[in-house]
Motif scaffolding. Sequence first.
Motif, PDB file in Angstrom:
ATOM      1  N   ALA B 128       0.829  -1.208   0.000  1.00  0.00           N
ATOM      2  CA  ALA B 128       0.000   0.000   0.000  1.00  0.00           C
ATOM      3  C   ALA B 128       0.864   1.258   0.000  1.00  0.00           C
ATOM      4  CB  ALA B 128      -0.918  -0.012   1.219  1.00  0.00           C
ATOM      5  N   GLU B 129       1.918   1.267   0.831  1.00  0.00           N
ATOM      6  CA  GLU B 129       2.774   2.462   0.931  1.00  0.00           C
ATOM      7  C   GLU B 129       3.469   2.753  -0.404  1.00  0.00           C
ATOM      8  OE1 GLU B 129       5.678   2.249   4.082  1.00  0.00           O
ATOM      9  OE2 GLU B 129       6.729   4.027   3.337  1.00  0.00           O
ATOM     10  N   ILE B 130       4.044   1.711  -0.996  1.00  0.00           N
ATOM     11  CA  ILE B 130       4.762   1.917  -2.256  1.00  0.00           C
ATOM     12  C   ILE B 130       3.762   2.245  -3.386  1.00  0.00           C
ATOM     13  CG2 ILE B 130       6.315   0.836  -3.956  1.00  0.00           C
ATOM     14  CD1 ILE B 130       7.579  -0.720  -1.640  1.00  0.00           C
ATOM     15  N   GLY B 131       2.580   1.636  -3.327  1.00  0.00           N
ATOM     16  CA  GLY B 131       1.547   1.929  -4.327  1.00  0.00           C
ATOM     17  C   GLY B 131       1.116   3.389  -4.279  1.00  0.00           C
ATOM     18  N   VAL B 132       0.919   3.911  -3.070  1.00  0.00           N
ATOM     19  CA  VAL B 132       0.544   5.328  -2.929  1.00  0.00           C
ATOM     20  C   VAL B 132       1.676   6.214  -3.449  1.00  0.00           C
ATOM     21  CG1 VAL B 132       0.097   7.150  -1.228  1.00  0.00           C
ATOM     22  CG2 VAL B 132      -1.118   4.992  -1.061  1.00  0.00           C
ATOM     23  N   GLY B 230       3.182  -3.135  -5.267  1.00  0.00           N
ATOM     24  CA  GLY B 230       3.063  -1.694  -5.002  1.00  0.00           C
ATOM     25  C   GLY B 230       3.796  -0.872  -6.049  1.00  0.00           C
ATOM     26  N   PHE B 231       4.993  -1.313  -6.392  1.00  0.00           N
ATOM     27  CA  PHE B 231       5.859  -0.547  -7.309  1.00  0.00           C
ATOM     28  C   PHE B 231       5.240  -0.425  -8.695  1.00  0.00           C
ATOM     29  CE2 PHE B 231       9.706   0.364  -9.743  1.00  0.00           C
ATOM     30  CZ  PHE B 231      10.384   1.211  -8.888  1.00  0.00           C
ATOM     31  N   TYR B 232       4.570  -1.483  -9.130  1.00  0.00           N
ATOM     32  CA  TYR B 232       3.985  -1.452 -10.482  1.00  0.00           C
ATOM     33  C   TYR B 232       2.461  -1.268 -10.445  1.00  0.00           C
ATOM     34  CZ  TYR B 232       8.555  -2.681 -12.266  1.00  0.00           C
ATOM     35  OH  TYR B 232       9.890  -2.643 -12.593  1.00  0.00           O
ATOM     36  N   THR B 233       1.973  -0.587  -9.432  1.00  0.00           N
ATOM     37  CA  THR B 233       0.532  -0.292  -9.334  1.00  0.00           C
ATOM     38  C   THR B 233       0.028   0.399 -10.605  1.00  0.00           C
ATOM     39  OG1 THR B 233       0.569  -0.124  -6.941  1.00  0.00           O
ATOM     40  CG2 THR B 233      -1.141   1.121  -8.052  1.00  0.00           C
ATOM     41  N   ARG B 236      -1.395  -1.613 -13.642  1.00  0.00           N
ATOM     42  CA  ARG B 236      -2.602  -2.436 -13.532  1.00  0.00           C
ATOM     43  C   ARG B 236      -3.643  -1.973 -14.538  1.00  0.00           C
ATOM     44  NH1 ARG B 236      -2.672  -5.531  -8.910  1.00  0.00           N
ATOM     45  NH2 ARG B 236      -4.757  -6.193  -9.472  1.00  0.00           N
ATOM     46  N   SER B 237      -4.335  -2.942 -15.106  1.00  0.00           N
ATOM     47  CA  SER B 237      -5.390  -2.565 -16.060  1.00  0.00           C
ATOM     48  C   SER B 237      -6.763  -2.585 -15.394  1.00  0.00           C
ATOM     49  CB  SER B 237      -5.372  -3.517 -17.250  1.00  0.00           C
ATOM     50  OG  SER B 237      -5.481  -4.838 -16.780  1.00  0.00           O
ATOM     51  N   ASP B 238      -6.830  -3.106 -14.149  1.00  0.00           N
ATOM     52  CA  ASP B 238      -8.141  -3.257 -13.523  1.00  0.00           C
ATOM     53  C   ASP B 238      -8.442  -2.214 -12.460  1.00  0.00           C
ATOM     54  OD1 ASP B 238      -6.223  -4.124 -11.818  1.00  0.00           O
ATOM     55  OD2 ASP B 238      -7.166  -6.005 -11.265  1.00  0.00           O
ATOM     56  N   GLY B 239      -7.648  -1.173 -12.381  1.00  0.00           N
ATOM     57  CA  GLY B 239      -7.956  -0.135 -11.402  1.00  0.00           C
ATOM     58  C   GLY B 239      -6.894   0.946 -11.380  1.00  0.00           C
ATOM     59  N   VAL B 245      -4.445   1.024  -5.887  1.00  0.00           N
ATOM     60  CA  VAL B 245      -3.612   0.694  -4.717  1.00  0.00           C
ATOM     61  C   VAL B 245      -4.280  -0.415  -3.905  1.00  0.00           C
ATOM     62  CG1 VAL B 245      -2.613   1.582  -2.570  1.00  0.00           C
ATOM     63  CG2 VAL B 245      -2.586   2.996  -4.607  1.00  0.00           C
ATOM     64  N   GLY B 246      -5.611  -0.305  -3.747  1.00  0.00           N
ATOM     65  CA  GLY B 246      -6.360  -1.341  -3.030  1.00  0.00           C
ATOM     66  C   GLY B 246      -6.222  -2.695  -3.708  1.00  0.00           C
ATOM     67  N   MET B 247      -6.370  -2.676  -5.042  1.00  0.00           N
ATOM     68  CA  MET B 247      -6.261  -3.936  -5.804  1.00  0.00           C
ATOM     69  C   MET B 247      -4.843  -4.507  -5.696  1.00  0.00           C
ATOM     70  SD  MET B 247      -9.245  -4.275  -7.387  1.00  0.00           S
ATOM     71  CE  MET B 247      -9.302  -4.904  -9.012  1.00  0.00           C
ATOM     72  N   SER B 248      -3.848  -3.629  -5.742  1.00  0.00           N
ATOM     73  CA  SER B 248      -2.452  -4.084  -5.634  1.00  0.00           C
ATOM     74  C   SER B 248      -2.192  -4.725  -4.286  1.00  0.00           C
ATOM     75  CB  SER B 248      -1.482  -2.904  -5.793  1.00  0.00           C
ATOM     76  OG  SER B 248      -1.497  -2.465  -7.096  1.00  0.00           O
ATOM     77  N   THR B 249      -2.734  -4.112  -3.237  1.00  0.00           N
ATOM     78  CA  THR B 249      -2.534  -4.649  -1.886  1.00  0.00           C
ATOM     79  C   THR B 249      -3.192  -6.025  -1.767  1.00  0.00           C
ATOM     80  OG1 THR B 249      -2.593  -2.374  -1.109  1.00  0.00           O
ATOM     81  CG2 THR B 249      -2.740  -4.067   0.567  1.00  0.00           C
ATOM     82  N   THR B 250      -4.415  -6.133  -2.278  1.00  0.00           N
ATOM     83  CA  THR B 250      -5.111  -7.424  -2.230  1.00  0.00           C
ATOM     84  C   THR B 250      -4.312  -8.474  -3.009  1.00  0.00           C
ATOM     85  OG1 THR B 250      -7.183  -6.222  -2.158  1.00  0.00           O
ATOM     86  CG2 THR B 250      -7.335  -8.551  -2.694  1.00  0.00           C
ATOM     87  N   SER B 251      -3.881  -8.112  -4.232  1.00  0.00           N
ATOM     88  CA  SER B 251      -3.113  -9.067  -5.052  1.00  0.00           C
ATOM     89  C   SER B 251      -1.836  -9.481  -4.337  1.00  0.00           C
ATOM     90  CB  SER B 251      -2.715  -8.431  -6.389  1.00  0.00           C
ATOM     91  OG  SER B 251      -3.829  -8.086  -7.106  1.00  0.00           O
TER      92      SER B 251
END
Lengths: 254, 272
Positions: B128-132, B230-233, B236-239, B245-251
């Motif tokens: 989440a942190e890296i995604g943000v 997180g780094f490659y958030t 993503r093609s789905d959000g 970021v939420g989807m990345s964290t879940t994945s």
Amino acid sequence: MTVMRTPLIQFDQVFKSFGGKSVLQGVDLEIFAGETTTIIGKSGIGKSVLLKHIIGLLAPDSGRVLFDGRPLAQMSGSQLRAIKTQCSYMFQNSALFDSLTVFENIALPLKERRLAKGAGLSARVRSTMAQLDIAEIENNYPAQLSGGMKKRVALARALVTEPSIVLFDEPTTGLDPVRKNAVHRMIAEHQHRFGFTGIMVSHEIPDVFHISQRIAMLEGGRIIFQGACRELQTSQHPAIRAFIDNTAVKERIA
Amino acid sequence: MTGKLMDLLRYGCSMAAAVGGRMLALNRGMGRWALFFADGLRHIFTWPWQGDKILQQIYFIGYKSMPIVLLTSAFTGMVLGLQGYYTLVKFGSEGMLGAAVALSIIREMGPVFTAIMVVARAGSAMAAEIGVMRISEQIDALETMDILPVRYLFSPRLAAALVSIPLLTAIFDVVGILGGYVTGSLLLGISPGTYFARVESSVELHDVFGGFLKAANFAIMVVTICCYHGFYTHLRSDGFGARGVGMSTTSAVVTSCVVVLIADYILTSFLI
């Protein structure tokens, strides 16, 4: 006799698309050392995309970006890093590190690149903060700051390494007229004092005419004008006239 | 007839194209993941050494995960003691409880549960942190400052996980065995001497080494997967944005847990 100047940065027929949407369609642009060049144009037309090509955040689909006459694409990693160390970038949304304090944000490039340490680092950061009138917020986090304060912190972070090239991506967007003038004045003062090459993206005209030596206008994916501010103001190109006149009307209403 | 055949052929081709596209995307993702890991690993050792950042991450991944690891290990050991006792007592072998608990924990449950707990507590936070940081252009800002983002963000976390997760696993093992003692000896009446004698006689260095090897492998996998997501958030093609970021964290969490369990099976096959 006209003296031919060599541009520091040159765009040569640069094309860039995103997902089938063509943003840059053959950009030719020259930026000269020691001057502030402002790229103007309508919102969403690709001005920031253009700026990101200079620092290597984006690469052209075709065409060349030349630095001191040498194409960036043909440079080695160490040559590109040498160019990056000369540059600073002030992002449109400030891009401050939200888990670091204001002081730590400004100190980060100095600390990570080992340009200063210990007391020397603190002195350099505090001196830059004092110049930008943000000394009293050094322990605050970005989330605790107003938009104007964030812009000033971002400006401090961009200038603390004393770069020779500074890229400003809409540095005054969202600021009130007083703050806007203050930021423009700071950029002009620092440019005058340190003599850096400034490249600014903005649509704040006529304000940018006072701090820019050159103006370039992006329209339809191409640079339709580049030259002195006075030449732009007297240009009869319909797109330029429409942009200047519309902006002037908006300024009057504001 | 020919028209139906053509439709069928077209359907078959589009299915093959979709599967092929998926496979290519998976291939690209695996390649990017491997390069991300190799780059991060290399930069642990490049000068200037990031000792302060590694210590901060050891504090975050290791020290701050201790309460949850202590809690889960104690109850895992206790439930193993309980179940083990009532299973072994049917065969008159309740004296073997110490061996059953110790081997289960040291070989399997210690490394797997510790890795899953670290994913839940620290891995999700990293993603989440890296995604943000990615969506708010903070990673771009690092690049413009000539600070290598992989070195700055990923390498210290990788080094810290390689230190922390095996140590947390060791703590899990000890507390888990003590948990088995609480139910087996204190509650169900097996002699403490018998319990610990069986632990001592059944556990070999090979078991402990195998457990630590698993823990080190899981450390690499979970931290690389979480930081990578997180780094490659932005890819993503789905959000996009906060949803991305939420989807990345879940994945990151789901992929890490699944990979830990698959890797556990593969490693066990080699170690057994």
